[in-house]
Structures are given as structure tokens and as C-alpha cells.
Design a protein around this motif. Structure first.
Motif, mmCIF file in Angstrom:
data_model
loop_
_atom_site.group_PDB
_atom_site.id
_atom_site.type_symbol
_atom_site.label_atom_id
_atom_site.label_comp_id
_atom_site.label_asym_id
_atom_site.label_seq_id
_atom_site.Cartn_x
_atom_site.Cartn_y
_atom_site.Cartn_z
ATOM 1 N N ALA A 118 -5.088 21.757 6.997
ATOM 2 C CA ALA A 118 -4.824 20.338 6.759
ATOM 3 C C ALA A 118 -4.141 19.654 7.940
ATOM 4 C CB ALA A 118 -3.978 20.170 5.496
ATOM 5 N N TYR A 119 -3.323 20.409 8.683
ATOM 6 C CA TYR A 119 -2.565 19.812 9.788
ATOM 7 C C TYR A 119 -3.044 20.311 11.151
ATOM 8 C CZ TYR A 119 0.503 18.074 6.159
ATOM 9 O OH TYR A 119 0.999 17.418 5.059
ATOM 10 N N THR A 120 -4.192 20.969 11.181
ATOM 11 C CA THR A 120 -4.703 21.535 12.429
ATOM 12 C C THR A 120 -5.615 20.564 13.148
ATOM 13 O OG1 THR A 120 -4.637 23.755 11.445
ATOM 14 C CG2 THR A 120 -5.910 23.482 13.471
ATOM 15 N N TRP A 121 -5.320 20.360 14.424
ATOM 16 C CA TRP A 121 -6.194 19.646 15.346
ATOM 17 C C TRP A 121 -6.696 20.652 16.378
ATOM 18 C CZ3 TRP A 121 -6.245 13.989 16.647
ATOM 19 C CH2 TRP A 121 -5.717 13.207 15.616
ATOM 20 N N LEU A 122 -7.790 20.298 17.049
ATOM 21 C CA LEU A 122 -8.323 21.145 18.108
ATOM 22 C C LEU A 122 -8.247 20.413 19.444
ATOM 23 C CD1 LEU A 122 -11.476 22.517 16.270
ATOM 24 C CD2 LEU A 122 -9.304 23.709 16.625
ATOM 25 N N LYS A 123 -7.952 21.161 20.481
ATOM 26 C CA LYS A 123 -7.910 20.630 21.851
ATOM 27 C C LYS A 123 -9.036 21.331 22.607
ATOM 28 C CE LYS A 123 -4.442 19.865 25.510
ATOM 29 N NZ LYS A 123 -4.262 20.980 26.440
ATOM 30 N N VAL A 124 -10.086 20.580 22.947
ATOM 31 C CA VAL A 124 -11.381 21.158 23.289
ATOM 32 C C VAL A 124 -11.763 20.862 24.738
ATOM 33 C CG1 VAL A 124 -13.804 21.279 22.602
ATOM 34 C CG2 VAL A 124 -12.066 20.719 20.889
ATOM 35 N N PRO A 125 -12.149 21.885 25.499
ATOM 36 C CA PRO A 125 -12.663 21.630 26.854
ATOM 37 C C PRO A 125 -14.041 20.982 26.790
ATOM 38 C CG PRO A 125 -12.935 23.940 26.303
ATOM 39 C CD PRO A 125 -12.160 23.322 25.175
ATOM 40 N N VAL A 126 -14.372 20.208 27.796
ATOM 41 C CA VAL A 126 -15.646 19.504 27.850
ATOM 42 C C VAL A 126 -16.670 20.348 28.606
ATOM 43 C CG1 VAL A 126 -16.814 17.381 28.543
ATOM 44 C CG2 VAL A 126 -14.431 17.305 27.819
ATOM 45 N N THR A 127 -17.794 20.630 27.966
ATOM 46 C CA THR A 127 -18.874 21.379 28.618
ATOM 47 C C THR A 127 -19.639 20.448 29.558
ATOM 48 O OG1 THR A 127 -20.365 20.900 26.779
ATOM 49 C CG2 THR A 127 -19.116 22.951 26.663
ATOM 50 N N ASP A 128 -20.443 21.048 30.441
ATOM 51 C CA ASP A 128 -21.154 20.257 31.441
ATOM 52 C C ASP A 128 -22.273 19.415 30.844
ATOM 53 O OD1 ASP A 128 -19.676 20.965 33.683
ATOM 54 O OD2 ASP A 128 -20.782 22.822 33.960
ATOM 55 N N ASP A 129 -22.978 19.943 29.857
ATOM 56 C CA ASP A 129 -24.155 19.285 29.293
ATOM 57 C C ASP A 129 -23.748 18.449 28.075
ATOM 58 O OD1 ASP A 129 -26.515 18.663 27.843
ATOM 59 O OD2 ASP A 129 -27.570 20.297 28.837
ATOM 60 N N PRO A 130 -24.009 17.126 28.078
ATOM 61 C CA PRO A 130 -23.641 16.291 26.926
ATOM 62 C C PRO A 130 -24.276 16.757 25.617
ATOM 63 C CG PRO A 130 -24.226 14.919 28.806
ATOM 64 C CD PRO A 130 -24.583 16.331 29.182
ATOM 65 N N ASP A 131 -25.516 17.236 25.689
ATOM 66 C CA ASP A 131 -26.168 17.735 24.473
ATOM 67 C C ASP A 131 -25.450 18.970 23.948
ATOM 68 O OD1 ASP A 131 -28.042 15.711 24.523
ATOM 69 O OD2 ASP A 131 -29.459 16.866 25.727
ATOM 70 N N ASP A 132 -24.995 19.827 24.860
ATOM 71 C CA ASP A 132 -24.210 21.000 24.451
ATOM 72 C C ASP A 132 -22.935 20.567 23.753
ATOM 73 O OD1 ASP A 132 -26.008 22.828 25.396
ATOM 74 O OD2 ASP A 132 -24.955 23.222 27.276
ATOM 75 N N MET A 133 -22.283 19.557 24.296
ATOM 76 C CA MET A 133 -21.020 19.104 23.720
ATOM 77 C C MET A 133 -21.225 18.577 22.308
ATOM 78 S SD MET A 133 -17.942 19.235 24.753
ATOM 79 C CE MET A 133 -16.429 18.879 23.871
ATOM 80 N N MET A 134 -22.333 17.916 22.069
ATOM 81 C CA MET A 134 -22.634 17.417 20.743
ATOM 82 C C MET A 134 -22.788 18.573 19.762
ATOM 83 S SD MET A 134 -25.799 14.984 19.536
ATOM 84 C CE MET A 134 -25.359 13.786 20.800
ATOM 85 N N ARG A 135 -23.501 19.612 20.182
ATOM 86 C CA ARG A 135 -23.690 20.772 19.305
ATOM 87 C C ARG A 135 -22.378 21.535 19.104
ATOM 88 N NH1 ARG A 135 -28.684 20.825 22.126
ATOM 89 N NH2 ARG A 135 -27.816 22.164 23.770
ATOM 90 N N VAL A 136 -21.569 21.634 20.160
ATOM 91 C CA VAL A 136 -20.276 22.321 20.051
ATOM 92 C C VAL A 136 -19.412 21.656 18.986
ATOM 93 C CG1 VAL A 136 -18.072 22.643 21.248
ATOM 94 C CG2 VAL A 136 -20.207 23.292 22.379
ATOM 95 N N MET A 137 -19.341 20.337 19.007
ATOM 96 C CA MET A 137 -18.457 19.625 18.096
ATOM 97 C C MET A 137 -18.981 19.590 16.669
ATOM 98 S SD MET A 137 -15.968 19.188 20.003
ATOM 99 C CE MET A 137 -14.977 18.535 18.677
ATOM 100 N N GLU A 138 -20.221 20.033 16.452
ATOM 101 C CA GLU A 138 -20.734 20.177 15.092
ATOM 102 C C GLU A 138 -20.176 21.413 14.396
ATOM 103 O OE1 GLU A 138 -24.927 20.215 15.697
ATOM 104 O OE2 GLU A 138 -25.108 18.025 15.835
ATOM 105 N N THR A 139 -19.388 22.209 15.126
ATOM 106 C CA THR A 139 -18.848 23.464 14.592
ATOM 107 C C THR A 139 -17.757 23.226 13.557
ATOM 108 O OG1 THR A 139 -19.262 24.440 16.771
ATOM 109 C CG2 THR A 139 -17.863 25.685 15.271
#
Length: 294
Positions: free
Chosen positions: A213-234
Motif C-alpha cells: 500500500a505504501y510502496t513506490w518504485l524508483k525505475v531506471p529508464v531503458t533505451d527503447d521507449p517501447d521497452d519502457m512501456m512494456r516494463v511499466m506494465e509489470t
């Protein structure tokens, strides 16, 4: 740069150590998420892990007066919401009155010293949940690096889960910064920023503790924008982007950040050395550029 009087800071620390708690008690606070905006946080917890280098300057962050002046300038810029740092730095900023109406995030585990054999056994040597609650700070942050070949990762994984539980008991957000890491032939630890590795690390971090409930994520940015979209679907957990080193091509880095900030899970940006120590030395301009991305 703004002026910081080191003699005054030392005098207060030596003669009136209670002034830190008093400054924390009277600090004007604000909600973590104010209005419809997104978070812009300046990170400065690197020295606590012995990571003092910026680019080709191995001890750039070692000069505390210089670092404090850069932080005060960054925090004074419009659109900057707050700071992430260790206790020593936050105590200085409290005494300087630089944390009024700012989000304050305490750095929790700094025991995995840069370059050490025990780097992945990342003990919680910084802020404890009770410290963050007592000082009226707004959140905590922990680093979670996992190497499947290093037994020290298990100790960090276990202690991170218990820290998440303790923060939830205080109803305090905790920003988890997860990586899959490995040691190269030279023995140096490197984080795997491939889409698959980042996806796996987010899945692991999201499942830690008795509640998310109180957890946030601090996420590195991948090189490929499409990859980043799929990563954040996790995950459905709120996330902030880790704005890493911009290198020799800041415009490319800013473009990656700008694209990732459009994703619905992403609630802001946390940037450290690339804003505090830009190549051209203009801290205000670097900060304003990052704020503009939001």
C-alpha cells in the motif's frame, strides 16, 4: 550559488545539537503529491555509500559546502518538490531552512559501499522508519540490488521486505530502487538495464512485504521507449523515474525521460548528480530543464 556559512553550521552542531530536532518540528510540511503535478526530487544520498565521483572527477561530491550550496540552489528553483538524502545532509538542510514546504525523503540503506566486497549485502545503516516518522519526514528510499550469484543479495532482500513492513506500519511511503546486478570480470558491480532485467526487478520489488500500500518504485529508464512501456506494465505501483547520468548527450537522455514520463504509472522524476553537477556548471539551468520535462 547561494551562500552557506560552514562556521555557523559547525557552531550550531557543536553547541546546540538539539537544533536539528527543533528545526524538524517547526518545518512547514506539504503533501507528497500536491495538486495535479508530478514529483521532481533532487537526490544527494551518494556520499553516504562512498560514491563521490561525478564523471571524471573522483571526489566531486566530497566538498560538503559546495554540495550544500548546489542543493540549496536546486531546491530554490520553481517546480522542485523536494530532496532525497542521508541524515547528515538533511540535518544541514534543516538548519539552513532549505526544507520548508518540501518533500523530504530519507535514505535508508547505505551499507553496500561502492566497490566493496560486501556491496550487495546492503545493510540498513541510514534512516530507520522510526527516524523518518520522528523527524516528520515524508518518505524513505531503499536500494535493492540483486545478484543471483551473490549470497549477500538474500540478506538485502530480506531486510528490504522488513523495512517496507515497518514503513507501512508508520503509514509512510517507501521508494524502492531495484536492479538485477552482476559482477564483471574486473570484479566491478554493474546494474543490468535491459528491459528483461528491469521488468524482473520490478516484479520482485512489487511483491516484497506484507502490504504494498505504501510502496513506490524508483525505475531506471531503458533505451527503447517501447521497452519502457512494456516494463511499466509489470506493476500498478506508482513509480518515479531514476534520472541517471546524462553522459555526453544530455538531449538524448532528456528525450528518454520525456517519453517515459508520459506513461500512466510514472508519477515523477528523481535526479541527482546530472543536475547538481552539470557539465557546463549551470545548476539552475539543468534543474529548470528537468522540471520542464514534467
Amino acid at each position: 550559488m547561494t551562500g552557506v556559512d560552514p562556521a555557523r553550521l559547525v557552531e550550531v552542531r557543536a553547541r546546540h545539537p538539539e537544533a536539528v530536532a527543533e528545526a524538524a518540528a517547526r518545518r512547514r510540511r506539504r503533501p507528497l503529491m500536491a495538486g495535479a503535478g508530478r514529483l521532481m526530487i533532487v537526490a544527494a544520498d551518494h556520499p553516504g555509500r562512498g560514491a563521490l565521483a561525478v564523471g571524471d572527477r573522483p571526489f566531486a561530491m566530497a566538498n560538503r559546502l559546495d554540495l550544500l550550496e548546489r542543493l540549496c540552489l536546486a531546491l530554490s528553483r520553481p517546480g522542485v518538490d523536494g530532496v532525497l538524502a542521508t541524515a547528515d545532509i538533511l540535518d544541514d538542510l534543516l538548519l539552513l531552512g532549505a526544507l520548508e514546504d518540501k518533500v523530504v525523503i530519507g535514505s535508508m540503506n547505505r551499507g553496500g559501499l561502492a566497490g566493496a566486497a560486501f556491496e550487495l549485502d546492503d545493510r540498513f545503516t541510514g534512516h530507520r522508519p522510526q527516524d523518518i516518522a520522528r523527524l516528520g519526514f515524508d518518505a524513505g528510499k531503499l536500494l535493492l540490488r540483486i545478484d543471483h550469484q551473490d549470497p549477500g543479495s538474500l540478506a538485502t532482500l530480506h531486510s528490504a521486505a522488513r523495512a517496507i513492513d515497518a514503513m507501512a506500519e508508520h503509514r509512510l511511503p517507501v521508494f524502492v530502487e531495484p536492479f538485477l546486478s552482476r559482477r564483471g570480470p574486473d570484479g566491478q558491480l554493474r546494474n543490468d538495464l535491459s528491459a528483461g532485467a528491469v521488468t524482473t526487478s520490478l516484479a520482485i520489488a512489487s511483491g516484497l512485504g506484507g502490504t504494498s500500500a505504501y510502496t513506490w518504485l524508483k525505475v531506471p529508464v531503458t533505451d527503447d521507449p517501447d521497452d519502457m512501456m512494456r516494463v511499466m506494465e509489470t506493476t500498478t505501483l506508482p513509480a518515479v523515474l531514476l534520472g541517471g547520468d546524462v553522459g555526453d548527450d544530455p538531449e538524448r537522455a532528456y528525450g528518454k525521460w520525456r517519453g517515459a514520463l508520459r506513461l500512466p504509472t510514472v508519477q515523477g522524476l528523481v535526479v541527482g548528480r546530472s543536475l547538481l553537477y552539470p557539465a557546463d556548471g549551470d545548476v539552475a539551468a539543468a534543474v529548470d530543464t528537468a522540471v520542464g520535462l514534467l
